[in-house]
Scaffold this active site. Sequence first.
Site, PDB file in Angstrom:
ATOM      1  N   THR A  58       0.866  -1.190   0.000  1.00  0.00           N
ATOM      2  CA  THR A  58       0.000   0.000   0.000  1.00  0.00           C
ATOM      3  C   THR A  58       0.900   1.237   0.000  1.00  0.00           C
ATOM      4  OG1 THR A  58      -0.135  -0.228   2.420  1.00  0.00           O
ATOM      5  CG2 THR A  58      -1.997  -1.047   1.147  1.00  0.00           C
ATOM      6  N   PHE A  64      12.780   3.807  20.793  1.00  0.00           N
ATOM      7  CA  PHE A  64      12.540   4.867  19.790  1.00  0.00           C
ATOM      8  C   PHE A  64      12.977   6.235  20.301  1.00  0.00           C
ATOM      9  CE2 PHE A  64      10.554   1.387  17.906  1.00  0.00           C
ATOM     10  CZ  PHE A  64      10.456   1.657  16.551  1.00  0.00           C
ATOM     11  N   ALA A  97      18.546   9.230  18.784  1.00  0.00           N
ATOM     12  CA  ALA A  97      18.640  10.317  17.799  1.00  0.00           C
ATOM     13  C   ALA A  97      19.431   9.831  16.595  1.00  0.00           C
ATOM     14  CB  ALA A  97      19.329  11.516  18.449  1.00  0.00           C
ATOM     15  N   CYS A 146       7.517   1.963   5.911  1.00  0.00           N
ATOM     16  CA  CYS A 146       6.257   2.181   6.644  1.00  0.00           C
ATOM     17  C   CYS A 146       6.059   3.604   7.169  1.00  0.00           C
ATOM     18  CB  CYS A 146       6.153   1.184   7.791  1.00  0.00           C
ATOM     19  SG  CYS A 146       5.943  -0.502   7.208  1.00  0.00           S
ATOM     20  N   ARG A 151      13.652   1.207   0.811  1.00  0.00           N
ATOM     21  CA  ARG A 151      12.554   2.136   0.554  1.00  0.00           C
ATOM     22  C   ARG A 151      12.626   3.323   1.526  1.00  0.00           C
ATOM     23  NH1 ARG A 151       7.664  -2.227   0.249  1.00  0.00           N
ATOM     24  NH2 ARG A 151       9.003  -3.282   1.749  1.00  0.00           N
TER      25      ARG A 151
HETATM   26  N1  NAD Z   1       7.535  -4.159   5.578  1.00  0.00           N
HETATM   27  C1  NAD Z   1       7.170  -4.001   6.839  1.00  0.00           C
HETATM   28  O1  NAD Z   1       8.008  -3.955   7.759  1.00  0.00           O
HETATM   29  C2  NAD Z   1       5.711  -3.890   7.199  1.00  0.00           C
HETATM   30  C3  NAD Z   1       5.324  -3.982   8.556  1.00  0.00           C
HETATM   31  C4  NAD Z   1       3.977  -3.889   8.866  1.00  0.00           C
HETATM   32  C5  NAD Z   1       3.031  -3.686   7.873  1.00  0.00           C
HETATM   33  N2  NAD Z   1       3.432  -3.584   6.560  1.00  0.00           N
HETATM   34  C6  NAD Z   1       2.405  -3.407   5.541  1.00  0.00           C
HETATM   35  O2  NAD Z   1       2.219  -4.655   4.875  1.00  0.00           O
HETATM   36  C7  NAD Z   1       1.909  -4.437   3.497  1.00  0.00           C
HETATM   37  C8  NAD Z   1       2.896  -5.185   2.629  1.00  0.00           C
HETATM   38  O3  NAD Z   1       4.190  -4.639   2.847  1.00  0.00           O
HETATM   39  P1  NAD Z   1       5.516  -5.362   2.332  1.00  0.00           P
HETATM   40  O4  NAD Z   1       6.644  -4.603   2.875  1.00  0.00           O
HETATM   41  O5  NAD Z   1       5.396  -6.816   2.591  1.00  0.00           O
HETATM   42  O6  NAD Z   1       5.373  -5.081   0.762  1.00  0.00           O
HETATM   43  P2  NAD Z   1       6.174  -5.773  -0.439  1.00  0.00           P
HETATM   44  O7  NAD Z   1       6.191  -4.785  -1.519  1.00  0.00           O
HETATM   45  O8  NAD Z   1       7.440  -6.370   0.083  1.00  0.00           O
HETATM   46  O9  NAD Z   1       5.246  -7.013  -0.856  1.00  0.00           O
HETATM   47  C9  NAD Z   1       3.998  -6.889  -1.478  1.00  0.00           C
HETATM   48  C10 NAD Z   1       3.874  -8.040  -2.462  1.00  0.00           C
HETATM   49  O10 NAD Z   1       2.519  -8.100  -2.941  1.00  0.00           O
HETATM   50  C11 NAD Z   1       2.556  -8.551  -4.281  1.00  0.00           C
HETATM   51  N3  NAD Z   1       1.262  -8.271  -4.914  1.00  0.00           N
HETATM   52  C12 NAD Z   1       0.728  -7.068  -5.227  1.00  0.00           C
HETATM   53  N4  NAD Z   1      -0.511  -7.239  -5.744  1.00  0.00           N
HETATM   54  C13 NAD Z   1      -0.767  -8.555  -5.729  1.00  0.00           C
HETATM   55  C14 NAD Z   1      -1.878  -9.365  -6.118  1.00  0.00           C
HETATM   56  N5  NAD Z   1      -3.008  -8.815  -6.594  1.00  0.00           N
HETATM   57  N6  NAD Z   1      -1.790 -10.696  -5.987  1.00  0.00           N
HETATM   58  C15 NAD Z   1      -0.667 -11.268  -5.502  1.00  0.00           C
HETATM   59  N7  NAD Z   1       0.413 -10.553  -5.111  1.00  0.00           N
HETATM   60  C16 NAD Z   1       0.359  -9.222  -5.221  1.00  0.00           C
HETATM   61  C17 NAD Z   1       3.756  -7.836  -4.863  1.00  0.00           C
HETATM   62  O11 NAD Z   1       4.227  -8.476  -6.030  1.00  0.00           O
HETATM   63  C18 NAD Z   1       4.746  -7.901  -3.703  1.00  0.00           C
HETATM   64  O12 NAD Z   1       5.597  -9.040  -3.802  1.00  0.00           O
HETATM   65  C19 NAD Z   1       1.921  -2.926   3.311  1.00  0.00           C
HETATM   66  O13 NAD Z   1       0.611  -2.442   3.448  1.00  0.00           O
HETATM   67  C20 NAD Z   1       2.788  -2.440   4.449  1.00  0.00           C
HETATM   68  O14 NAD Z   1       2.467  -1.127   4.824  1.00  0.00           O
HETATM   69  C21 NAD Z   1       4.741  -3.699   6.222  1.00  0.00           C
END
Ligand code: NAD
Length: 447
Positions: free
Chosen positions: A86, A252, A255, A263, A331
């Site tokens: 997202t 957290f 500094a 995120c 990112r």
């Molecule tokens: N990365 C973190 O530390 C973290 C922690 C908590 C919450 N989040 C939240 O979790 C969510 C995912 O984050 P992430 O870091 O894992 O992202 P990411 O980009 O690593 O992974 C997302 C994956 O989803 C796949 N995807 C997209 N559309 C799809 C579909 N229709 N069908 C199948 N696969 C699909 C993409 O190819 C990608 O591999 C986000 O909303 C993020 O804010 C992330």
Amino acid sequence: MKIAMIGSGYVGLVSGACFADFGHTVVCIDKAEAKIEALKRGEIPIFEPGLDALVAENVKAGRLSFTTELKGPVSEADVVFIAVGTPSRRGDGHADLSYVYAAAREIAGAVRGFTVVVTKSTVPVGTGDEVERIMREARPEADIAVVSNPEFLREGAAISDFKRPDRIVVGIEDERAREAMTEVYRPLYLNQSPLLFTTRRTSELIKYAANAFLAMKITFINEIADLCEKVGADVQQISRGIGLDGRIGAKFLHAGPGYGGSCFPKDTLALVKTAQDNDSPMRLIETTIAINDTRKRAMARKVVAALGGEVRGKKIAVLGLTFKPETDDMRDAPSISIIQALQDGGARIFAYDPEGMAASKAMLSDVAYGASPYDIAEGAEALVIVTEWNQFRALDFQRLKACMAKPVLVDLRNVYKPEEVARHGFAYSSIGRGTCAMVAPVSEAAQ
Ligand SMILES: NC(=O)c1ccc[n+]([C@@H]2O[C@H](COP(=O)([O-])OP(=O)(O)OC[C@H]3O[C@@H](n4cnc5c(N)ncnc54)[C@H](O)[C@@H]3O)[C@@H](O)[C@H]2O)c1
């Protein structure tokens, strides 16, 4: 339970592997064919400590598999998780929900029997309502319960965070989902991790409130650090002095160069947009974002100052590129803005990161990469620690001094003690340690 995990990135892959480890049968699905092919070959597409072994064990036990085909696994699943990205929407900073809604449409076409559909992605309040509307429009007869279950894991410590969470938040509107979600998390529940059931909207907002608060806490201590530099106080002692207060807490309060990562930047922005849309502006968070944005380039100015005010043509060695240690995630890493600002000033950047260089190559241009801290330090006029990987905590200063053009260390993570660095004959600049923020090298005679 049979679980389908849509999206196999940092969150989907870790959650899927951990659920399999709890004993559930999990299929991780992703649209990215290269990712799924790699996983099928036993390769992990991201760097996350311990994930390779966890995935291998559960694949071997027959509880974890990977596919690009959503239909089969979703039709058999009791619970379907949406863990797609997202990101910030280009232009306005709202959360881009197109991946979530596309997944919802596809899931609607595939579910069979009563299915709990869970949004694990971080989504703005009200998204669950829209996911449910989309699914009911696409398949009016589908028997579904749409749930919110935000994820709080931290990259770099994702497996232990997932298996030993502070809390599990579940937002439901349909009581039937309570039983399924309790079953999904039963092993953690038995370990007494609090399982907090709320309404769906409350659950969605808990995630944003948590991230915004943490971003604000980091930004607070960063501003205190700036003041420390002006008035001759030490931010690390202040962190300790206030962190021991149970109402504040020690975490957290380090500094540094400003928060980054996949995120906090996007989630704070999305929360501000939601708040504005609802005529309830969150000025604390608006200000947090503004302060953090300007901080990164300010860090570049700190480097310029350490080099006597001019970096044109000078070689600068940057240690650490990822937004934090123990991940390969680049990112919104502070290193990006800092490097770009130094390049704007004419500096030549050489960089090293244990896991982040592959991703960095796609994001930064005109950076030369080396094989070790010493490799990039050769002929450099300053060494800048941007990310505090463990291997940067015990640098061989004599070796660095021998190969650098000038012994200058800018430590944006306060890894070192100023006296220690000065003893090795380095000029040292760090964050918020006013009396010693810029320490001149101890002269040979004085040593
Ligand atoms: N990365 C973190 O530390 C973290 C922690 C908590 C919450 N989040 C939240 O979790 C969510 C995912 O984050 P992430 O870091 O894992 O992202 P990411 O980009 O690593 O992974 C997302 C994956 O989803 C796949 N995807 C997209 N559309 C799809 C579909 N229709 N069908 C199948 N696969 C699909 C993409 O190819 C990608 O591999 C986000 O909303 C993020 O804010 C992330």
